[in-house]
Each structure stands twice: as structure tokens, then as C-alpha cells.
Design a protein around this motif. Structure first.
Motif, PDB file in Angstrom:
ATOM      1  N   ARG A  10      17.830  59.203  67.125  1.00 20.58           N
ATOM      2  CA  ARG A  10      18.334  59.148  68.479  1.00 20.58           C
ATOM      3  C   ARG A  10      20.041  58.739  68.262  1.00 20.58           C
ATOM      4  NH1 ARG A  10      17.397  54.456  72.358  1.00 20.58           N
ATOM      5  NH2 ARG A  10      18.867  54.849  74.011  1.00 20.58           N
ATOM      6  N   ARG A  11      20.861  59.685  69.223  1.00 20.61           N
ATOM      7  CA  ARG A  11      22.399  59.416  68.928  1.00 20.61           C
ATOM      8  C   ARG A  11      22.895  58.948  70.395  1.00 20.61           C
ATOM      9  NH1 ARG A  11      24.823  64.302  66.629  1.00 20.61           N
ATOM     10  NH2 ARG A  11      26.079  62.920  65.191  1.00 20.61           N
ATOM     11  N   VAL A  12      23.479  57.481  70.058  1.00 18.49           N
ATOM     12  CA  VAL A  12      24.160  56.842  71.255  1.00 18.49           C
ATOM     13  C   VAL A  12      25.666  56.970  70.971  1.00 18.49           C
ATOM     14  CG1 VAL A  12      24.175  54.673  72.567  1.00 18.49           C
ATOM     15  CG2 VAL A  12      22.063  55.628  71.591  1.00 18.49           C
ATOM     16  N   ILE A  13      26.431  57.154  72.344  1.00 15.69           N
ATOM     17  CA  ILE A  13      27.851  57.090  72.122  1.00 15.69           C
ATOM     18  C   ILE A  13      28.265  56.053  73.103  1.00 15.69           C
ATOM     19  CG2 ILE A  13      28.302  59.105  73.696  1.00 15.69           C
ATOM     20  CD1 ILE A  13      30.898  58.743  70.990  1.00 15.69           C
ATOM     21  N   PHE A  14      29.163  55.156  72.748  1.00  9.88           N
ATOM     22  CA  PHE A  14      29.873  54.111  73.224  1.00  9.88           C
ATOM     23  C   PHE A  14      31.287  54.325  73.603  1.00  9.88           C
ATOM     24  CE2 PHE A  14      31.832  49.713  73.586  1.00  9.88           C
ATOM     25  CZ  PHE A  14      31.633  49.297  74.748  1.00  9.88           C
ATOM     26  N   MET A  15      31.466  54.534  74.909  1.00 11.72           N
ATOM     27  CA  MET A  15      32.840  54.887  75.197  1.00 11.72           C
ATOM     28  C   MET A  15      33.608  54.103  76.540  1.00 11.72           C
ATOM     29  SD  MET A  15      32.792  58.966  74.865  1.00 11.72           S
ATOM     30  CE  MET A  15      34.465  59.273  75.546  1.00 11.72           C
ATOM     31  N   PRO A  16      34.156  53.043  76.118  1.00 11.20           N
ATOM     32  CA  PRO A  16      34.542  51.956  77.293  1.00 11.20           C
ATOM     33  C   PRO A  16      35.696  52.569  77.782  1.00 11.20           C
ATOM     34  CG  PRO A  16      34.993  51.083  75.216  1.00 11.20           C
ATOM     35  CD  PRO A  16      34.147  52.247  74.839  1.00 11.20           C
ATOM     36  N   THR A  17      36.021  52.380  79.062  1.00 13.80           N
ATOM     37  CA  THR A  17      37.224  52.903  79.436  1.00 13.80           C
ATOM     38  C   THR A  17      38.609  51.942  79.057  1.00 13.80           C
ATOM     39  OG1 THR A  17      38.440  53.602  81.627  1.00 13.80           O
ATOM     40  CG2 THR A  17      37.538  51.407  81.557  1.00 13.80           C
ATOM     41  N   PHE A  18      39.712  52.555  78.945  1.00 16.10           N
ATOM     42  CA  PHE A  18      40.925  51.913  78.493  1.00 16.10           C
ATOM     43  C   PHE A  18      41.238  50.719  79.521  1.00 16.10           C
ATOM     44  CE2 PHE A  18      45.575  51.108  78.575  1.00 16.10           C
ATOM     45  CZ  PHE A  18      45.575  50.635  77.212  1.00 16.10           C
ATOM     46  N   ARG A  19      41.525  49.397  78.890  1.00 11.52           N
ATOM     47  CA  ARG A  19      42.032  48.210  79.615  1.00 11.52           C
ATOM     48  C   ARG A  19      43.007  47.507  78.706  1.00 11.52           C
ATOM     49  NH1 ARG A  19      36.883  48.188  78.900  1.00 11.52           N
ATOM     50  NH2 ARG A  19      35.948  47.526  80.833  1.00 11.52           N
ATOM     51  N   SER A  20      43.733  46.637  79.341  1.00  8.62           N
ATOM     52  CA  SER A  20      44.804  46.035  78.516  1.00  8.62           C
ATOM     53  C   SER A  20      44.405  45.059  77.581  1.00  8.62           C
ATOM     54  CB  SER A  20      45.791  45.435  79.597  1.00  8.62           C
ATOM     55  OG  SER A  20      45.058  44.256  80.199  1.00  8.62           O
ATOM     56  N   ALA A  21      43.227  44.537  77.702  1.00 10.47           N
ATOM     57  CA  ALA A  21      42.582  43.642  76.677  1.00 10.47           C
ATOM     58  C   ALA A  21      41.277  43.908  76.188  1.00 10.47           C
ATOM     59  CB  ALA A  21      42.498  42.297  77.298  1.00 10.47           C
ATOM     60  N   ASP A  22      41.058  45.410  75.832  1.00  9.57           N
ATOM     61  CA  ASP A  22      39.954  46.066  75.335  1.00  9.57           C
ATOM     62  C   ASP A  22      39.296  45.342  74.339  1.00  9.57           C
ATOM     63  OD1 ASP A  22      41.801  47.072  73.845  1.00  9.57           O
ATOM     64  OD2 ASP A  22      41.546  49.047  74.395  1.00  9.57           O
ATOM     65  N   TRP A  23      40.078  44.737  73.415  1.00  3.13           N
ATOM     66  CA  TRP A  23      39.358  44.124  72.228  1.00  3.13           C
ATOM     67  C   TRP A  23      38.563  42.990  72.788  1.00  3.13           C
ATOM     68  CZ3 TRP A  23      40.704  38.974  72.100  1.00  3.13           C
ATOM     69  CH2 TRP A  23      42.063  38.876  72.618  1.00  3.13           C
ATOM     70  N   ARG A  24      38.652  42.384  73.822  1.00  2.77           N
ATOM     71  CA  ARG A  24      37.874  41.220  74.309  1.00  2.77           C
ATOM     72  C   ARG A  24      36.444  41.805  74.559  1.00  2.77           C
ATOM     73  NH1 ARG A  24      40.662  36.884  74.020  1.00  2.77           N
ATOM     74  NH2 ARG A  24      38.741  36.120  74.678  1.00  2.77           N
TER      75      ARG A  24
END
Length: 173
Positions: A10-24
Motif C-alpha cells: 500500500r502506497r500513501v502520500i503525505f502532502m501538507p499545504t505550505f504554511r509559514s511554520a510547516d516544520w512544526r
């Protein structure tokens, strides 16, 4: 897909939207790369992480950690649309990629870990978020990991309805 293993199913992709503190997203919400990697390895999951190019500049420790993972990978493709249909599940938060992925009629797990701060301090929402998310929502990485093991077919009808509402061209013509 970079580093992909043919042994997993099973293949899953995690794609969060860009944000100023995305590393959080990887600091404040119980992210543990070793725990996620073990869960994926034990359950036949490839978990790919596709971050906004600007985010990569601030994700040094995560990128280093991914080099040692066996089932969690950095997806470094140039155009995600060339390979988006190769994933069985999308994990995202507020990204418009979810509307494109609706065309695949496959499960989407929503990860609005920072909902309040994103709504109040980033871009906000044009519509009610709950009506645009036909899938389960995780509040942190532990909840997300549990959802990776759940059957998500029960959301198919809601995905199809949202797809018909937002994607007038279905590609069948």
C-alpha cells in the motif's frame, strides 16, 4: 517513486499545504519517524512525504532521518501530477491537492493538526472545512498512524459527491 520498495503493498502520500511554520507539523504533534517507519514496515505500507519546495529548506533533520528509514520516504518528483494516481491513499491537511485526488476515488485522510492556528494566522478557509473533507481527520501523528490501519471505504460516496461538485471535468470524455 524515490526509494520505493516492491515488497510493500500500500502506497500513501503525505502532502501538507505550505504554511509559514510547516516544520512544526513534525515537532508539535507527536511525530516519531522510527515509530511511523516501524508501523509502515510491519503493515506493508510505503509512506511518502511530499513537501512544498520552500519547506525542504527548513526540514534538514527530517530529511536526514528519512535517509535511514525503510518505509518512509521523501518523494522528490518534479511534478506530483505525473504520479499522483500511483498512490492508494492521500494524507493532507488543507491542500487543494485533495480536490485533484478526488478524481482517483481513493481514500483521503485529513490531518488538520494545526487547524485553529492555520485558520486564524495563515490563510483561513473560504468554506466550512468539515464539508470539504470526505474522510477521517487526525489531530496528531498517533491518530494518523491508527487511521493508516483502518478501512476507509465508507467515505467513497462522500468523496464522489464532492468530486462531482468541484471537478466538472472527469477525464472520461
Amino acid at each position: 517513486i524515490a526509494n520505493g520498495s516492491p515488497d510493500t503493498t500500500r502506497r500513501v502520500i503525505f502532502m501538507p499545504t505550505f504554511r509559514s511554520a510547516d516544520w512544526r507539523l513534525f515537532v508539535d504533534y507527536e511525530f516519531d519517524l522510527q515509530r511511523l517507519d516501524t508501523l509502515c514496515r510491519e503493515n506493508g505500507i510505503e509512506f511518502h512525504v511530499k513537501l512544498h519546495p520552500y519547506s525542504l529548506l527548513r526540514m534538514g533533520p527530517l530529511m536526514e532521518g528519512l535517509k535511514t528509514a525503510t518505509n518512509v520516504f521523501h518523494c522528490d518528483c518534479e511534478d506530483i501530477y505525473d504520479i499522483l494516481d500511483q498512490f492508494d491513499t492521500l494524507v493532507t491537511d488543507y491542500s487543494s491537492i485533495s480536490f485533484d485526488y478526488l478524481l482517483c476515488d481513493r481514500p483521503i485522510i485529513y490531518a488538520p493538526f494545526d487547524y485553529e492556528s492555520y485558520r486564524d494566522q495563515e490563510r483561513g478557509f473560504l468554506e466550512d472545512y468539515t464539508t470539504l473533507t470526505p474522510g477521517p481527520r487526525a489531530q496528531n501523528w498517533r491518530e494518523l498512524e491508527a487511521l493508516l490501519l483502518e478501512p476507509l471505504d465508507c467515505y467513497s460516496e462522500a468523496r464522489q459527491e464532492l468530486n462531482a461538485r468541484y471537478n466538472s471535468y472527469q477525464g472520461d470524455d
